[in-house]
Design a protein around this motif. Sequence first.
Motif, mmCIF file in Angstrom:
data_model
loop_
_atom_site.group_PDB
_atom_site.id
_atom_site.type_symbol
_atom_site.label_atom_id
_atom_site.label_comp_id
_atom_site.label_asym_id
_atom_site.label_seq_id
_atom_site.Cartn_x
_atom_site.Cartn_y
_atom_site.Cartn_z
ATOM 1 N N GLN A 39 0.798 -1.221 0.000
ATOM 2 C CA GLN A 39 0.000 0.000 0.000
ATOM 3 C C GLN A 39 0.835 1.278 0.000
ATOM 4 N N HIS A 132 0.528 -9.642 4.045
ATOM 5 C CA HIS A 132 -0.555 -8.650 4.127
ATOM 6 C C HIS A 132 -1.258 -8.589 2.771
ATOM 7 N N PHE A 133 -2.076 -9.572 2.503
ATOM 8 C CA PHE A 133 -2.930 -9.676 1.300
ATOM 9 C C PHE A 133 -2.209 -10.011 -0.014
ATOM 10 N N ASN A 176 -1.871 -11.029 8.055
ATOM 11 C CA ASN A 176 -2.836 -9.969 8.333
ATOM 12 C C ASN A 176 -4.237 -10.414 7.908
ATOM 13 N N GLU A 177 -5.173 -10.375 8.807
ATOM 14 C CA GLU A 177 -6.599 -10.587 8.528
ATOM 15 C C GLU A 177 -6.903 -11.742 7.571
ATOM 16 N N ASN A 278 -7.501 -5.935 14.688
ATOM 17 C CA ASN A 278 -7.804 -4.804 13.798
ATOM 18 C C ASN A 278 -9.292 -4.527 13.966
ATOM 19 N N TYR A 280 -12.536 -2.180 12.858
ATOM 20 C CA TYR A 280 -13.165 -1.153 12.017
ATOM 21 C C TYR A 280 -14.696 -1.173 12.066
ATOM 22 N N TRP A 315 -18.406 3.561 6.499
ATOM 23 C CA TRP A 315 -18.271 2.666 7.648
ATOM 24 C C TRP A 315 -18.737 3.412 8.895
ATOM 25 N N GLU A 340 -4.548 -2.383 14.154
ATOM 26 C CA GLU A 340 -5.123 -1.415 13.201
ATOM 27 C C GLU A 340 -6.423 -0.864 13.760
ATOM 28 N N TRP A 378 -4.240 3.079 12.001
ATOM 29 C CA TRP A 378 -4.168 2.854 10.549
ATOM 30 C C TRP A 378 -4.633 4.115 9.846
ATOM 31 N N TRP A 386 -6.325 -0.614 -1.710
ATOM 32 C CA TRP A 386 -6.711 -1.808 -2.466
ATOM 33 C C TRP A 386 -7.650 -1.474 -3.639
ATOM 34 N N PHE A 394 -6.823 7.491 4.822
ATOM 35 C CA PHE A 394 -6.778 7.037 6.213
ATOM 36 C C PHE A 394 -5.650 7.696 7.019
HETATM 37 C C1 BGC Z 1 -6.323 -3.868 6.077
HETATM 38 C C2 BGC Z 1 -5.646 -2.674 5.460
HETATM 39 C C3 BGC Z 1 -6.682 -1.719 4.905
HETATM 40 C C4 BGC Z 1 -7.566 -1.261 6.044
HETATM 41 C C5 BGC Z 1 -8.634 -0.286 5.627
HETATM 42 C C6 BGC Z 1 -7.566 -3.553 6.864
HETATM 43 O O1 BGC Z 1 -8.536 -4.479 6.528
HETATM 44 O O2 BGC Z 1 -5.416 -4.640 6.825
HETATM 45 O O3 BGC Z 1 -4.752 -3.122 4.494
HETATM 46 O O4 BGC Z 1 -6.123 -0.658 4.227
HETATM 47 O O5 BGC Z 1 -8.208 -2.366 6.606
HETATM 48 O O6 BGC Z 1 -9.487 -0.866 4.709
#
Ligand code: BGC
Length: 427
Positions: A39, A132-133, A176-177, A278, A280, A315, A340, A378, A386, A394
């Motif tokens: 990223q 990480h993805f 990651n995730e 993480n 969100y 979100w 995150e 984050w 992505w 962010f």
């Molecule tokens: C991810 C990040 C992403 C962030 C915001 C997370 O799911 O690890 O790579 O940028 O969320 O979408």
Amino acid sequence: MKFSRSQGDNRTYRNAHHRDHLLAFPKNFEWGSSTSAHQVEGNNTHSDWWQWEPGHVAQNQTSGEACDHYRTFQDDFNIIKQLNHTAHRLGIEWARLEPKQGEWDQDAIEHYHDVFRALKKRNIKIMLTLHHFTNPAWFSEQGGWEKKKNIKAFVRFVEFVTREYHEYIDWWITINEPMVYLTEAYIFGHRPPQKVSLWSAYRVYRNMARAHRLAYKKIHKIDPHAKVGLAHNVSSYHAYRKHALVDQMFEMVLDRITNHAFLKKSGFPRYYDFLGLNYYFHIRIKQVRLQSIVKHFDIFEPVMTERRDTSDIGWELYPHGIFNVLMDFADCGRPIYITENGIATDDDKKRQKFIHEYLTEIWHAINGGADVRGYFYWSLLDNFEWEAGFGPRFGLVYVDYQTQKRTLKQSAHLYADICKKNGIEVS
Ligand code: BGC
């Protein structure tokens, strides 16, 4: 910006304390921010994402130079230092180190030595993400995470990285995730390899869980004192109808599947020295009706209909959710790091409010018994989000993608003040 104290902040607590005008965090709490290699670095040409991006990203964008962090990392780390961060979470890119299977790139190897040295020189602790993805393109071409036999290639990469760099690394994040990775790529089909198949998703789930356990063992074999964990995406759920068993069941099932199942499968707590979370999402579950589930998977209440506050990408902003998930893991038996948490917005006042409110909730969770040891916002920089491209911002630091100029946002200063005081100022 002045914030008022929320109710209950003047209780006396064991771990974190409320002093006059300051919600103090525990001693040695780590303060930082996160990035991921793809990223921010730019030109990650040997990765599967690089190949997939043309024609798949919003506004026909591609990651391209991204934030050019591959070249500007020294300056970016000066910013971190200036902002009083004590730690930094970043990724190492497998596709750069091993662009062809079994061939290690000497320039990339040296580059990451320089990166880690640069952080250590500034006395910044390092949390390193191994996956990480993104994958090397060759790994995806061989079937990627769907194939059990491919786990070996990942573990070889982990071994290589550990031998090469372990002296610098304070915490390791293996993956990651994993749940987000498999959902986006194999259930919703928004991300490469865009293969919509529940069976494939299950195989990725199983293989990533196994990969975590093997990586954990490998890192520990090389460095017995290593601290190894994973960054797990957790959501808080809310079912509207408290009296409706079916809604409650639905909430429980979602919580189990998305928040807990992978951890169990990957050997939590045995194969974890800490837990990375993480956070969100707060997800509202409206009336669950069998017919609507089958027909449209129509079970979530869109927050906009209730005019709730959201980020620029829709979100919901729900600070109390982070308290809820932390309390859910309070008795998990491992230290927790928020690996995150952040908001995409062009309105920096909103980000300042976000940081203040979410950290206040974390402070309450610590006082409620959650062993939270650190927080990584984050993200440090605006970056390549992505398939949404460069639209969502962010960062604590504004990036002009034409000139690569960095500008500190007011929220970066607010957060720097919190890091310095090891606490949140309240009026
Ligand atoms: C991810 C990040 C992403 C962030 C915001 C997370 O799911 O690890 O790579 O940028 O969320 O979408």
